[in-house]
Design a protein around this motif. Structure first.
Motif, PDB file in Angstrom:
ATOM      1  N   ASN A  61       5.748  -5.226  18.594  1.00  0.00           N
ATOM      2  CA  ASN A  61       6.198  -6.056  19.745  1.00  0.00           C
ATOM      3  C   ASN A  61       5.565  -5.403  20.997  1.00  0.00           C
ATOM      4  O   ASN A  61       5.567  -4.646  21.516  1.00  0.00           O
ATOM      5  CB  ASN A  61       7.762  -5.649  19.869  1.00  0.00           C
ATOM      6  N   ALA A  63       5.420  -6.966  24.930  1.00  0.00           N
ATOM      7  CA  ALA A  63       6.163  -7.525  25.774  1.00  0.00           C
ATOM      8  C   ALA A  63       6.902  -8.900  25.254  1.00  0.00           C
ATOM      9  O   ALA A  63       6.743  -9.985  25.551  1.00  0.00           O
ATOM     10  CB  ALA A  63       5.007  -8.234  26.735  1.00  0.00           C
ATOM     11  N   GLY A  64       7.530  -8.607  23.989  1.00  0.00           N
ATOM     12  CA  GLY A  64       8.386  -9.573  23.617  1.00  0.00           C
ATOM     13  C   GLY A  64       7.808 -10.529  22.544  1.00  0.00           C
ATOM     14  O   GLY A  64       8.505 -11.366  22.102  1.00  0.00           O
ATOM     15  N   GLU A  65       6.334 -10.327  22.347  1.00  0.00           N
ATOM     16  CA  GLU A  65       5.925 -11.150  21.354  1.00  0.00           C
ATOM     17  C   GLU A  65       5.483 -10.394  20.215  1.00  0.00           C
ATOM     18  O   GLU A  65       5.129  -9.088  20.265  1.00  0.00           O
ATOM     19  CB  GLU A  65       4.643 -11.552  22.242  1.00  0.00           C
ATOM     20  N   PHE A  66       5.573 -10.885  19.084  1.00  0.00           N
ATOM     21  CA  PHE A  66       5.279 -10.246  17.891  1.00  0.00           C
ATOM     22  C   PHE A  66       3.808 -10.507  17.060  1.00  0.00           C
ATOM     23  O   PHE A  66       3.561 -11.507  16.962  1.00  0.00           O
ATOM     24  CB  PHE A  66       6.424 -10.460  16.783  1.00  0.00           C
ATOM     25  N   PHE A  67       3.406  -9.183  16.703  1.00  0.00           N
ATOM     26  CA  PHE A  67       1.924  -9.409  16.090  1.00  0.00           C
ATOM     27  C   PHE A  67       2.026  -8.586  14.967  1.00  0.00           C
ATOM     28  O   PHE A  67       2.553  -7.508  14.694  1.00  0.00           O
ATOM     29  CB  PHE A  67       1.007  -8.716  16.987  1.00  0.00           C
ATOM     30  N   THR A 140      -4.130  -9.798  14.988  1.00  0.00           N
ATOM     31  CA  THR A 140      -4.470 -11.092  15.526  1.00  0.00           C
ATOM     32  C   THR A 140      -4.377 -11.124  17.044  1.00  0.00           C
ATOM     33  O   THR A 140      -3.710 -10.157  17.811  1.00  0.00           O
ATOM     34  CB  THR A 140      -3.673 -12.341  15.040  1.00  0.00           C
ATOM     35  N   GLU A 142      -3.233 -13.777  18.900  1.00  0.00           N
ATOM     36  CA  GLU A 142      -2.320 -14.676  19.117  1.00  0.00           C
ATOM     37  C   GLU A 142      -1.161 -14.171  18.444  1.00  0.00           C
ATOM     38  O   GLU A 142      -1.232 -13.512  17.349  1.00  0.00           O
ATOM     39  CB  GLU A 142      -2.675 -16.122  18.655  1.00  0.00           C
ATOM     40  N   SER A 143       0.132 -14.107  18.885  1.00  0.00           N
ATOM     41  CA  SER A 143       1.298 -13.647  18.384  1.00  0.00           C
ATOM     42  C   SER A 143       1.776 -14.152  17.211  1.00  0.00           C
ATOM     43  O   SER A 143       1.656 -15.688  17.346  1.00  0.00           O
ATOM     44  CB  SER A 143       2.571 -13.360  19.351  1.00  0.00           C
ATOM     45  N   GLY A 144       2.199 -13.784  16.293  1.00  0.00           N
ATOM     46  CA  GLY A 144       2.876 -14.696  15.054  1.00  0.00           C
ATOM     47  C   GLY A 144       1.960 -15.150  14.058  1.00  0.00           C
ATOM     48  O   GLY A 144       2.339 -15.679  13.299  1.00  0.00           O
ATOM     49  N   GLU A 145       0.561 -14.995  14.251  1.00  0.00           N
ATOM     50  CA  GLU A 145      -0.344 -15.518  13.324  1.00  0.00           C
ATOM     51  C   GLU A 145      -0.389 -14.793  12.031  1.00  0.00           C
ATOM     52  O   GLU A 145      -0.079 -13.616  11.872  1.00  0.00           O
ATOM     53  CB  GLU A 145      -1.715 -15.730  13.764  1.00  0.00           C
TER      54      GLU A 145
END
Length: 185
Positions: A61, A63-67, A140, A142-145
């Motif tokens: 996580n 900054a609130g984005e998941f990788f 990645t 980009e988050s969520g890829e």
């Protein structure tokens, strides 16, 4: 903020929290996640791995984005020259190489051309500065890829030998020449 932290040694660690602004106060949350999905996979030199980032992989996580990340390790030696390449037609590849001490890292996003990652960017090799277990984060940009990728660790299991400073005949030993000033005739 979040991320994968590679601990350099077994022992007790302290986690501290503070605000960016010294005048700022308020509630906060600190969490520690030791997920089975964040286990490392050993990687050999000149080994190619075909893998896939999925929603079941190690989740970071930031900054609130998941990788999603896959973690690999290899044993490196000071002076060893290596390269790492992550190629994918499904994701925008991102590589992070963590040092054994945990005090340094190298990153790359598009150094392999297009959306492929490479350390070092472009071509060539990077020289390792420490001996020990290195960790590679394959993820990645980009988050969520999610999607398939190929990872390759290039190099030799033994560091390149540096020739002796004044080794004129290539035997690995310093050569000494003594000249007597005088008439050259």
């Amino acid at each position: 903020f979040g991320g994968v932290v590679i601990l350099p040694a077994t022992g007790v660690y302290l986690i501290g929290a503070n605000s960016f602004d010294p005048q700022e106060t308020g509630a906060y949350t600190v969490s520690l996640n030791i997920s089975p999905a964040c286990q490392t996979t050993p990687l050999a030199f000149n080994q190619t791995v075909n893998a896939e980032l999925t929603g079941m992989d190690c989740i970071v996580n930031i900054a609130g984005e998941f990788f999603f990340k896959d973690l690999y390790t290899f044993e490196g030696k000071t002076g060893q020259q290596i390269s790492i390449a992550m190629d994918s037609s499904a994701v925008n590849s991102f590589l992070i190489l963590h040092t054994p001490s945990g005090t340094g890292q190298l990153e790359d996003n598009d150094g392999g051309g297009g959306v492929n990652a490479r350390i070092p960017a472009g071509s060539g090799t990077v020289t390792l500065t420490q001996t020990g277990t290195y960790t590679i984060e394959a993820g990645t940009f980009e988050s969520g890829e999610t999607g398939a990728y190929t990872l390759m660790l290039g190099g030799s299991a033994t560091p390149q030998q540096t020739p002796a400073r004044f080794d004129f005949d290539g035997d690995g030993k310093t050569d000494i020449s003594i000249f007597r000033p005088g008439d050259a005739s």
